[in-house]
Design an enzyme around this catalytic site. Structure first.
Site, mmCIF file in Angstrom:
data_model
loop_
_atom_site.group_PDB
_atom_site.id
_atom_site.type_symbol
_atom_site.label_atom_id
_atom_site.label_comp_id
_atom_site.label_asym_id
_atom_site.label_seq_id
_atom_site.Cartn_x
_atom_site.Cartn_y
_atom_site.Cartn_z
ATOM 1 N N TYR A 110 0.839 -1.209 0.000
ATOM 2 C CA TYR A 110 0.000 0.000 0.000
ATOM 3 C C TYR A 110 0.874 1.260 0.000
ATOM 4 O O TYR A 110 0.685 2.163 -0.829
ATOM 5 C CB TYR A 110 -0.904 -0.027 1.230
ATOM 6 C CG TYR A 110 -1.760 1.196 1.421
ATOM 7 C CD1 TYR A 110 -2.817 1.473 0.559
ATOM 8 C CD2 TYR A 110 -1.531 2.075 2.483
ATOM 9 C CE1 TYR A 110 -3.610 2.597 0.742
ATOM 10 C CE2 TYR A 110 -2.321 3.195 2.678
ATOM 11 C CZ TYR A 110 -3.358 3.449 1.802
ATOM 12 O OH TYR A 110 -4.144 4.566 1.981
ATOM 13 N N LYS A 138 1.272 4.192 -2.866
ATOM 14 C CA LYS A 138 0.969 5.609 -2.614
ATOM 15 C C LYS A 138 2.200 6.480 -2.859
ATOM 16 O O LYS A 138 2.069 7.650 -3.223
ATOM 17 C CB LYS A 138 0.437 5.797 -1.188
ATOM 18 C CG LYS A 138 -0.902 5.134 -0.945
ATOM 19 C CD LYS A 138 -2.011 5.725 -1.805
ATOM 20 C CE LYS A 138 -3.363 5.084 -1.551
ATOM 21 N NZ LYS A 138 -4.444 5.603 -2.380
HETATM 22 N N1 LIG Z 1 -10.151 6.175 5.098
HETATM 23 C C1 LIG Z 1 -8.936 6.509 5.529
HETATM 24 O O1 LIG Z 1 -8.666 6.579 6.751
HETATM 25 C C2 LIG Z 1 -7.860 6.836 4.542
HETATM 26 C C3 LIG Z 1 -6.591 7.240 5.042
HETATM 27 C C4 LIG Z 1 -5.604 7.571 4.129
HETATM 28 C C5 LIG Z 1 -5.876 7.506 2.773
HETATM 29 N N2 LIG Z 1 -7.106 7.110 2.318
HETATM 30 C C6 LIG Z 1 -7.338 7.044 0.880
HETATM 31 O O2 LIG Z 1 -8.610 7.582 0.570
HETATM 32 C C7 LIG Z 1 -9.171 6.878 -0.557
HETATM 33 C C8 LIG Z 1 -10.565 6.380 -0.192
HETATM 34 O O3 LIG Z 1 -10.441 5.471 0.873
HETATM 35 P P1 LIG Z 1 -11.678 4.704 1.533
HETATM 36 O O4 LIG Z 1 -11.362 4.527 2.962
HETATM 37 O O5 LIG Z 1 -12.968 5.350 1.196
HETATM 38 O O6 LIG Z 1 -11.646 3.236 0.873
HETATM 39 P P2 LIG Z 1 -11.553 2.753 -0.675
HETATM 40 O O7 LIG Z 1 -11.782 1.285 -0.657
HETATM 41 O O8 LIG Z 1 -10.329 3.258 -1.312
HETATM 42 O O9 LIG Z 1 -12.735 3.529 -1.360
HETATM 43 C C9 LIG Z 1 -14.038 3.098 -1.333
HETATM 44 C C10 LIG Z 1 -14.655 3.262 -2.697
HETATM 45 O O10 LIG Z 1 -13.836 2.641 -3.695
HETATM 46 C C11 LIG Z 1 -14.550 1.594 -4.349
HETATM 47 N N3 LIG Z 1 -13.590 0.532 -4.669
HETATM 48 C C12 LIG Z 1 -12.757 -0.102 -3.822
HETATM 49 N N4 LIG Z 1 -12.084 -1.075 -4.475
HETATM 50 C C13 LIG Z 1 -12.464 -1.025 -5.767
HETATM 51 C C14 LIG Z 1 -12.148 -1.774 -6.932
HETATM 52 N N5 LIG Z 1 -11.297 -2.814 -6.882
HETATM 53 N N6 LIG Z 1 -12.734 -1.442 -8.098
HETATM 54 C C15 LIG Z 1 -13.628 -0.436 -8.160
HETATM 55 N N7 LIG Z 1 -13.972 0.297 -7.087
HETATM 56 C C16 LIG Z 1 -13.413 0.009 -5.896
HETATM 57 C C17 LIG Z 1 -15.646 1.219 -3.364
HETATM 58 O O11 LIG Z 1 -16.813 0.713 -3.940
HETATM 59 P P3 LIG Z 1 -17.052 -0.870 -4.202
HETATM 60 O O12 LIG Z 1 -16.740 -1.561 -2.921
HETATM 61 O O13 LIG Z 1 -18.471 -0.951 -4.633
HETATM 62 O O14 LIG Z 1 -16.119 -1.240 -5.310
HETATM 63 C C18 LIG Z 1 -15.973 2.588 -2.765
HETATM 64 O O15 LIG Z 1 -16.790 3.336 -3.647
HETATM 65 C C19 LIG Z 1 -8.175 5.750 -0.909
HETATM 66 O O16 LIG Z 1 -7.354 6.145 -1.983
HETATM 67 C C20 LIG Z 1 -7.349 5.610 0.356
HETATM 68 O O17 LIG Z 1 -6.042 5.111 0.119
HETATM 69 C C21 LIG Z 1 -8.097 6.773 3.179
#
Ligand SMILES: NC(=O)c1ccc[n+]([C@@H]2O[C@H](COP(=O)([O-])OP(=O)(O)OC[C@H]3O[C@@H](n4cnc5c(N)ncnc54)[C@H](OP(=O)(O)O)[C@@H]3O)[C@@H](O)[C@H]2O)c1
Length: 266
Positions: free
Chosen positions: A157, A161
């Site tokens: 991961y 990034k």
């Molecule tokens: N949340 C945190 O604390 C955090 C911290 C640092 C960075 N980030 C970054 O913020 C971004 C969003 O994070 P998040 O926590 O919301 O989780 P995420 O899993 O990256 O995002 C969720 C969204 O992405 C979709 N998704 C996930 N895997 C997919 C795939 N293989 N193909 C198509 N769509 C996919 C999900 O829908 P489906 O399940 O329907 O596919 C959902 O709409 C990411 O880039 C992550 O690295 C988050």
């Protein structure tokens, strides 16, 4: 210039069905942009698309694509078709595994690299080409503070990034003269359903006071075109959780850009 004139008429959002991607979708619809919404689960995407069309009168297409699958960028391209894309938001990118590298099946890590590196690069090539030709547009890559260094349980991961941070800085530098804005948004903990699922599976609660998806999307949209990097929670001049501030990275990128331009010319 209005936001829609610079970054419309269509935006593509990956990971749009929940959390940060969903917040982007709503705030872009409010600004009048039409949307191509991408995620795996079609149900929540369709519901969101219909809701935004009803509320804001924008057109919304929902496409179920697994970004981990080989060839996913072609599926994205098919879903977008001939639409005029002025903004690409790459949001899907979390690590759902939280595992040590050798303790997980290699193909799972390959899927993460396919989504966070290969698909991201190929989509930026496709949308960036059209934006450069048009002389306007925007690319937002949602990253993580993990981009600044590796750690156990985060090897692949953090590596992915780090790729997207360095890739974004190169794109920012190359596309600036063509009126195309690139922004890398390094998130700290953010209250998304995915984070809640991950912490919940370990019996942990979401800590209080962490970033909210709506605030993250609003800051990214407000920063696009002004800066090239936002570290959530840190001012432009503060390192925050990074070894250097966003502004010092910008100066570094420009200095290396000047040196590499001498070697490679234009
Ligand atoms: N949340 C945190 O604390 C955090 C911290 C640092 C960075 N980030 C970054 O913020 C971004 C969003 O994070 P998040 O926590 O919301 O989780 P995420 O899993 O990256 O995002 C969720 C969204 O992405 C979709 N998704 C996930 N895997 C997919 C795939 N293989 N193909 C198509 N769509 C996919 C999900 O829908 P489906 O399940 O329907 O596919 C959902 O709409 C990411 O880039 C992550 O690295 C988050």
């Amino acid at each position: 210039v209005q936001f829609i004139d610079k970054y419309g008429p269509w935006a593509v959002i990956s990971g749009a069905s929940e959390g940060v991607g969903r917040a982007f979708a709503r705030q872009l619809a409010e600004r009048g942009l039409n949307l191509v919404l991408i995620a795996r689960r079609e149900g929540p995407l369709r519901e969101l698309a219909d809701g935004l069309t009803a509320e804001f009168g924008v057109e919304c297409a929902a496409a179920s694509v697994d970004l981990e699958a080989p060839g996913s960028s072609e599926r994205v391209a098919e879903a977008v078709g001939a639409r005029d894309v002025g903004l690409y938001v790459s949001n899907a990118g979390a690590d759902p595994h939280g595992s040590r590298f050798l303790d997980l099946d290699l193909e799972k890590w390959q899927g993460l690299v396919n989504r966070n590196v290969t698909n991201l690069m190929r989509c930026c090539h496709k949308f960036g080409t059209a934006m450069r030709t048009r002389g306007r547009g925007g690319i937002i890559l949602i990253g993580s503070g993990a981009c600044y260094g590796g750690a156990g349980h985060l090897a692949v991961y953090a590596g992915s990034k780090a790729f997207s941070l360095n890739f974004a800085e190169g794109l920012w530098s190359e596309l600036r003269p063509h009126g195309v804005d690139v922004l890398y948004m390094a998130l700290n903990m953010t209250d998304t359903p995915e984070l809640r699922r991950l912490l919940g599976s370990r019996g942990q609660l979401v800590p209080e006071g962490i970033a909210q998806p709506e605030d993250v999307a609003a800051q990214a949209l407000g920063s696009l075109g002004a800066v090239h990097l936002v570290n959530w929670g840190a001012a432009d001049e503060e390192p925050g959780f990074a070894p250097t501030s966003a502004s010092s990275r910008r100066l570094r990128t420009l200095a290396i850009d000047a040196a590499s331009s001498k070697v490679f010319g234009d």
